[in-house]
Motif scaffolding. Structure first.
Motif, PDB file in Angstrom:
ATOM      1  N   PRO A   1       3.463   4.742  -6.786  1.00  0.00           N
ATOM      2  CA  PRO A   1       2.867   3.771  -5.862  1.00  0.00           C
ATOM      3  C   PRO A   1       2.126   2.606  -6.514  1.00  0.00           C
ATOM      4  O   PRO A   1       1.761   1.662  -5.823  1.00  0.00           O
ATOM      5  CB  PRO A   1       1.896   4.595  -5.023  1.00  0.00           C
ATOM      6  CG  PRO A   1       2.002   5.987  -5.463  1.00  0.00           C
ATOM      7  CD  PRO A   1       2.945   6.080  -6.594  1.00  0.00           C
ATOM      8  N   CYS A   2       1.889   2.650  -7.810  1.00  0.00           N
ATOM      9  CA  CYS A   2       1.221   1.524  -8.461  1.00  0.00           C
ATOM     10  C   CYS A   2       1.920   1.200  -9.775  1.00  0.00           C
ATOM     11  O   CYS A   2       2.830   1.895 -10.201  1.00  0.00           O
ATOM     12  CB  CYS A   2      -0.265   1.807  -8.654  1.00  0.00           C
ATOM     13  SG  CYS A   2      -0.632   3.324  -9.511  1.00  0.00           S
ATOM     14  N   ARG A   3       1.473   0.129 -10.420  1.00  0.00           N
ATOM     15  CA  ARG A   3       2.142  -0.369 -11.616  1.00  0.00           C
ATOM     16  C   ARG A   3       2.026   0.593 -12.791  1.00  0.00           C
ATOM     17  O   ARG A   3       0.943   1.060 -13.118  1.00  0.00           O
ATOM     18  CB  ARG A   3       1.556  -1.718 -12.018  1.00  0.00           C
ATOM     19  CG  ARG A   3       1.887  -2.789 -10.984  1.00  0.00           C
ATOM     20  CD  ARG A   3       1.542  -4.161 -11.466  1.00  0.00           C
ATOM     21  NE  ARG A   3       2.281  -4.437 -12.676  1.00  0.00           N
ATOM     22  CZ  ARG A   3       1.869  -5.279 -13.610  1.00  0.00           C
ATOM     23  NH1 ARG A   3       0.734  -5.899 -13.483  1.00  0.00           N
ATOM     24  NH2 ARG A   3       2.594  -5.497 -14.679  1.00  0.00           N
TER      25      ARG A   3
ATOM     26  N   ILE B   1      -0.781   3.825 -16.510  1.00  0.00           N
ATOM     27  CA  ILE B   1      -0.924   3.308 -15.153  1.00  0.00           C
ATOM     28  C   ILE B   1      -2.025   2.248 -15.147  1.00  0.00           C
ATOM     29  O   ILE B   1      -3.113   2.470 -15.677  1.00  0.00           O
ATOM     30  CB  ILE B   1      -1.280   4.441 -14.172  1.00  0.00           C
ATOM     31  CG1 ILE B   1      -0.208   5.530 -14.203  1.00  0.00           C
ATOM     32  CG2 ILE B   1      -1.495   3.905 -12.767  1.00  0.00           C
ATOM     33  CD1 ILE B   1       1.187   5.078 -13.825  1.00  0.00           C
TER      34      ILE B   1
ATOM     35  N   SER C   1      -4.316  -1.752 -10.313  1.00  0.00           N
ATOM     36  CA  SER C   1      -3.265  -1.476  -9.339  1.00  0.00           C
ATOM     37  C   SER C   1      -3.530  -0.157  -8.624  1.00  0.00           C
ATOM     38  O   SER C   1      -3.403  -0.059  -7.399  1.00  0.00           O
ATOM     39  CB  SER C   1      -1.905  -1.440 -10.040  1.00  0.00           C
ATOM     40  OG  SER C   1      -0.877  -1.101  -9.153  1.00  0.00           O
ATOM     41  N   LEU C   2      -3.913   0.856  -9.373  1.00  0.00           N
ATOM     42  CA  LEU C   2      -4.242   2.161  -8.796  1.00  0.00           C
ATOM     43  C   LEU C   2      -5.364   2.029  -7.769  1.00  0.00           C
ATOM     44  O   LEU C   2      -5.279   2.560  -6.661  1.00  0.00           O
ATOM     45  CB  LEU C   2      -4.643   3.142  -9.887  1.00  0.00           C
ATOM     46  CG  LEU C   2      -5.208   4.478  -9.423  1.00  0.00           C
ATOM     47  CD1 LEU C   2      -4.097   5.366  -8.886  1.00  0.00           C
ATOM     48  CD2 LEU C   2      -5.922   5.181 -10.552  1.00  0.00           C
TER      49      LEU C   2
ATOM     50  N   ARG D   1      -6.292  -0.657  -6.084  1.00  0.00           N
ATOM     51  CA  ARG D   1      -5.836  -1.388  -4.891  1.00  0.00           C
ATOM     52  C   ARG D   1      -5.062  -0.464  -3.957  1.00  0.00           C
ATOM     53  O   ARG D   1      -5.239  -0.501  -2.748  1.00  0.00           O
ATOM     54  CB  ARG D   1      -4.977  -2.586  -5.295  1.00  0.00           C
ATOM     55  CG  ARG D   1      -5.782  -3.789  -5.746  1.00  0.00           C
ATOM     56  CD  ARG D   1      -4.913  -5.024  -5.882  1.00  0.00           C
ATOM     57  NE  ARG D   1      -3.891  -4.882  -6.906  1.00  0.00           N
ATOM     58  CZ  ARG D   1      -4.047  -5.189  -8.191  1.00  0.00           C
ATOM     59  NH1 ARG D   1      -5.209  -5.656  -8.614  1.00  0.00           N
ATOM     60  NH2 ARG D   1      -3.062  -5.043  -9.046  1.00  0.00           N
ATOM     61  N   VAL D   2      -4.207   0.373  -4.528  1.00  0.00           N
ATOM     62  CA  VAL D   2      -3.419   1.300  -3.701  1.00  0.00           C
ATOM     63  C   VAL D   2      -4.331   2.328  -3.038  1.00  0.00           C
ATOM     64  O   VAL D   2      -4.182   2.632  -1.854  1.00  0.00           O
ATOM     65  CB  VAL D   2      -2.321   1.990  -4.536  1.00  0.00           C
ATOM     66  CG1 VAL D   2      -1.618   3.069  -3.736  1.00  0.00           C
ATOM     67  CG2 VAL D   2      -1.314   0.960  -5.037  1.00  0.00           C
TER      68      VAL D   2
ATOM     69  N   PRO E   1       1.641   0.774  -1.268  1.00  0.00           N
ATOM     70  CA  PRO E   1       2.170   0.890  -2.629  1.00  0.00           C
ATOM     71  C   PRO E   1       2.438  -0.476  -3.244  1.00  0.00           C
ATOM     72  O   PRO E   1       2.724  -1.436  -2.532  1.00  0.00           O
ATOM     73  CB  PRO E   1       3.464   1.683  -2.453  1.00  0.00           C
ATOM     74  CG  PRO E   1       3.818   1.581  -1.027  1.00  0.00           C
ATOM     75  CD  PRO E   1       2.552   1.298  -0.275  1.00  0.00           C
ATOM     76  N   GLU E   2       2.332  -0.555  -4.564  1.00  0.00           N
ATOM     77  CA  GLU E   2       2.563  -1.811  -5.275  1.00  0.00           C
ATOM     78  C   GLU E   2       3.806  -1.777  -6.139  1.00  0.00           C
ATOM     79  O   GLU E   2       4.078  -2.730  -6.834  1.00  0.00           O
ATOM     80  CB  GLU E   2       1.363  -2.134  -6.170  1.00  0.00           C
ATOM     81  CG  GLU E   2       0.160  -2.567  -5.408  1.00  0.00           C
ATOM     82  CD  GLU E   2      -0.896  -3.175  -6.307  1.00  0.00           C
ATOM     83  OE1 GLU E   2      -0.791  -3.073  -7.535  1.00  0.00           O
ATOM     84  OE2 GLU E   2      -1.827  -3.761  -5.759  1.00  0.00           O
ATOM     85  N   TYR E   3       4.543  -0.678  -6.135  1.00  0.00           N
ATOM     86  CA  TYR E   3       5.721  -0.644  -6.986  1.00  0.00           C
ATOM     87  C   TYR E   3       6.728  -1.665  -6.473  1.00  0.00           C
ATOM     88  O   TYR E   3       6.760  -2.017  -5.308  1.00  0.00           O
ATOM     89  CB  TYR E   3       6.340   0.750  -7.055  1.00  0.00           C
ATOM     90  CG  TYR E   3       6.823   1.310  -5.745  1.00  0.00           C
ATOM     91  CD1 TYR E   3       8.079   0.982  -5.250  1.00  0.00           C
ATOM     92  CD2 TYR E   3       6.020   2.161  -4.997  1.00  0.00           C
ATOM     93  CE1 TYR E   3       8.527   1.496  -4.049  1.00  0.00           C
ATOM     94  CE2 TYR E   3       6.457   2.670  -3.788  1.00  0.00           C
ATOM     95  CZ  TYR E   3       7.713   2.334  -3.324  1.00  0.00           C
ATOM     96  OH  TYR E   3       8.140   2.839  -2.132  1.00  0.00           O
TER      97      TYR E   3
END
Length: 91
Positions: free
Chosen positions: A52-54, A64, A68-69, A71-72, A78-80
């Motif tokens: 779910p994240c970068r 990771i 990004s983590l 924010r999710v 999810p940011e993927y």
């Protein structure tokens, strides 16, 4: 009661604790725990490009991105980025 026995106090994978203790990146294992999935499931999601994240490949390791983590965890989105999806939306 020990402080770590109470999940609301000092939860090791809460956004507040992550902000206070993690650097720019974290391990796939720790990020997986933050999402409540196993280490194996986390690596499987990274391998499929569905974490779910970068995730960054650095040499032989995968890290990771902490921002990004967070924010999710904060907004639940999810940011993927699945590259096959971006191709179809650009056409």
């Amino acid at each position: 009661m020990h402080p770590l026995d109470n999940p609301r106090q000092g939860a090791p994978y809460s956004p507040a604790h992550i902000r206070a203790t993690w650097g720019g990146t974290g391990s796939v294992e720790d990020a997986s725990r933050a999402f409540g999935v196993s280490r194996a499931k986390g690596y499987d999601l990274v391998r499929r490009g569905e974490f779910p994240c970068r995730a960054l490949r650095i040499g032989r390791s995968t890290r990771i991105v902490t921002a990004s983590l967070l924010r999710v965890l904060d907004n639940g989105e999810p940011e993927y980025s699945a590259t096959h999806d971006t191709q179809s939306t650009l056409a």
